[in-house]
Design a protein around this motif. Structure first.
Motif, short mmCIF file in Angstrom:
data_model
loop_
_atom_site.label_atom_id
_atom_site.label_comp_id
_atom_site.label_asym_id
_atom_site.label_seq_id
_atom_site.Cartn_x
_atom_site.Cartn_y
_atom_site.Cartn_z
N ASN A 252 55.42 38.39 129.53
CA ASN A 252 56.24 39.50 129.50
C ASN A 252 56.89 39.01 127.85
O ASN A 252 56.47 38.15 127.22
N VAL A 253 57.20 40.16 127.30
CA VAL A 253 57.67 40.07 125.76
C VAL A 253 58.92 40.39 125.39
O VAL A 253 59.61 41.31 126.14
N ARG A 254 59.73 39.97 124.33
CA ARG A 254 60.75 40.17 123.74
C ARG A 254 60.65 40.55 122.22
O ARG A 254 60.14 39.79 121.61
N VAL A 255 61.22 41.77 122.00
CA VAL A 255 61.21 42.19 120.65
C VAL A 255 62.21 42.70 120.19
O VAL A 255 63.50 42.52 120.91
N THR A 262 60.97 43.20 110.78
CA THR A 262 60.15 44.06 110.13
C THR A 262 58.90 44.50 111.28
O THR A 262 59.00 44.09 112.30
N LEU A 263 57.82 45.39 110.70
CA LEU A 263 56.83 45.94 111.78
C LEU A 263 55.61 45.32 111.05
O LEU A 263 54.49 45.77 111.46
N ARG A 267 57.41 45.59 105.29
CA ARG A 267 57.71 46.87 106.14
C ARG A 267 58.79 46.52 107.05
O ARG A 267 58.82 46.07 108.25
N LEU A 268 60.07 47.08 106.69
CA LEU A 268 60.97 46.91 107.23
C LEU A 268 61.14 47.76 108.72
O LEU A 268 60.66 49.06 108.46
N ALA A 269 61.53 47.22 109.61
CA ALA A 269 61.68 48.27 111.11
C ALA A 269 62.72 48.93 110.81
O ALA A 269 63.91 48.34 110.78
N GLU A 270 62.68 50.25 110.99
CA GLU A 270 63.91 51.32 110.78
C GLU A 270 64.82 51.39 112.27
O GLU A 270 66.00 51.55 112.30
N ARG A 271 64.00 51.13 113.21
CA ARG A 271 64.66 51.38 114.56
C ARG A 271 63.96 50.34 115.36
O ARG A 271 63.08 49.72 115.37
N ASN A 272 65.00 49.92 116.49
CA ASN A 272 64.31 48.88 117.43
C ASN A 272 63.31 49.44 118.31
O ASN A 272 62.26 48.95 118.61
N ASP A 274 61.05 51.16 117.29
CA ASP A 274 59.58 51.00 116.65
C ASP A 274 58.90 49.98 117.10
O ASP A 274 57.52 50.00 117.24
N GLN A 275 59.76 48.84 117.26
CA GLN A 275 59.10 47.56 117.65
C GLN A 275 58.67 47.82 119.10
O GLN A 275 57.66 46.97 119.47
N VAL A 276 59.29 48.29 119.75
CA VAL A 276 59.26 48.57 121.39
C VAL A 276 57.81 49.20 121.38
O VAL A 276 56.89 48.88 122.09
N ARG A 277 57.69 50.23 120.44
CA ARG A 277 56.47 51.12 120.61
C ARG A 277 55.29 50.37 120.08
O ARG A 277 53.97 50.52 120.47
N GLN A 278 55.57 49.63 118.92
CA GLN A 278 54.51 48.68 118.77
C GLN A 278 53.91 47.75 119.87
O GLN A 278 52.85 47.44 119.91
N VAL A 279 54.92 46.91 120.32
CA VAL A 279 54.18 46.13 121.29
C VAL A 279 53.64 46.76 122.64
O VAL A 279 52.97 46.31 123.30
N ARG A 280 54.45 47.97 122.91
CA ARG A 280 53.74 48.75 123.85
C ARG A 280 52.32 49.10 123.64
O ARG A 280 51.45 48.97 124.52
N GLN A 281 51.84 49.27 122.29
CA GLN A 281 50.59 49.48 122.13
C GLN A 281 49.73 48.47 122.35
O GLN A 281 48.55 48.74 122.69
#
Length: 310
Positions: A252-255, A262-263, A267-272, A274-281
């Protein structure tokens, strides 16, 4: 385990980063609630939560501040709420547990030992501080030990685990922390399943190397057999690479902005979210499904959202 859907935890704000590091770090109760809800909608089954002083963003142990965002999150999502007992560098053990004791969540984080927890190198990367407290806060970690003794851990296990039926995210920053967890298991102060968070890349803990992650998993396999689930937290730029390895290993993962701002490079992550979507992908690219809050509750034997105190 590889066939199980991946549980995504999102650590929304934490106490490591300071407001001058990113304009996107959620500080106020409204910002924390909004980021948490968005992260849940993006696929986070667990929300790991700290509070901050709404006026200047410093870490806050005040249960009343938590009380300004917890009900809103519960009303808007079915996500599991995980309240920190790590708190912040300047907090006593009692302060760190205060919010969890007041609000009785389904989960709490629990660091499995005392350690050097060094944030001071970040100070030199900040050209101008937004608030007066930030520079001193970061520099103080040069001569700081995060205290979580066996007695402190016992206290959390009893007052939160026994008295509030809280389950724990056991944060293991080094291999020795796994053996400390085994000690409590052997004393029958804990029952499986255990949710173990391998934390790599914090200065003072184990380094963010692929080999270290595999070694942590192999050690946990040997100590806990099939009685545990593991998740991986990679600090800073190591977040997504280590999450990808965890997913490939069936973990499992934690972001979240607590762990990385960052993303990607520059590149700063603007929203949490964003990182959830990135790791989901990444997970879906590895043919891993994403766990729902209901699935996370069942696998981690949680008491349910109807049994919390908020």
């Amino acid at each position: 385990m590889a066939d199980k859907p991946a549980i995504i935890t999102c650590a929304v704000t934490g106490s490591v980063h300071t407001p001058s590091m990113s304009p996107h770090l959620p500080i106020t109760p409204d910002e924390i609630a909004t980021h948490a809800i968005e992260a849940a909608e993006a696929g986070a089954a667990i929300l790991h939560l700290h509070a901050r002083d709404p006026d200047d963003g410093r870490p806050s142990p005040d249960p009343a501040v938590f009380g300004r965002f917890l009900p809103r999150i519960k009303q808007a999502t079915d996500a599991v709420v995980n309240i920190t007992t790590g708190g912040g560098a300047t907090m006593t053990v009692e302060e760190r547990m205060a919010a969890a004791l007041t609000h009785s969540p389904e989960m709490c984080s629990l660091n499995m030992g005392s350690m050097n927890f060094a944030l001071f190198p970040a100070k030199d990367r900040i050209a101008e501080f937004k608030y007066d407290w930030e520079e001193e806060f970061l520099e103080s970690t040069r001569d700081f030990i995060f205290k979580n003794t066996f007695k402190d851990i016992e206290t959390a296990l009893q007052r939160l685990g026994r008295d509030h039926s809280v389950r724990f995210e056991f944060e293991c920053y080094d291999v020795g922390h796994l053996y400390s967890l085994k000690h409590f298991v052997e004393r029958k102060l804990l029952e499986p399943p255990f949710f173990i968070q391998f934390v790599l890349g914090v200065l003072g803990g184990i380094g963010p190397d692929r080999e270290n992650l595999v070694f942590m998993k192999e050690t946990a396999d040997r100590l806990f057999g099939g009685d545990y689930e593991f998740s991986v937290l990679g600090a800073g730029r190591h977040q997504m690479p280590l999450c990808a390895i965890s997913l490939a290993l069936g973990g499992n993962v934690r972001v979240g902005l607590e762990d990385s701002l960052t993303l990607g490079p520059g590149r700063l992550a603007e929203r949490n979210a964003d990182q959830v979507r990135q790791v989901r992908q990444i997970a879906e690219g590895l043919s891993r499904q994403i766990a729902t809050p209901k699935e996370a509750r069942e696998r981690l034997a949680l008491k349910g959202g109807d049994a919390v105190g908020f």
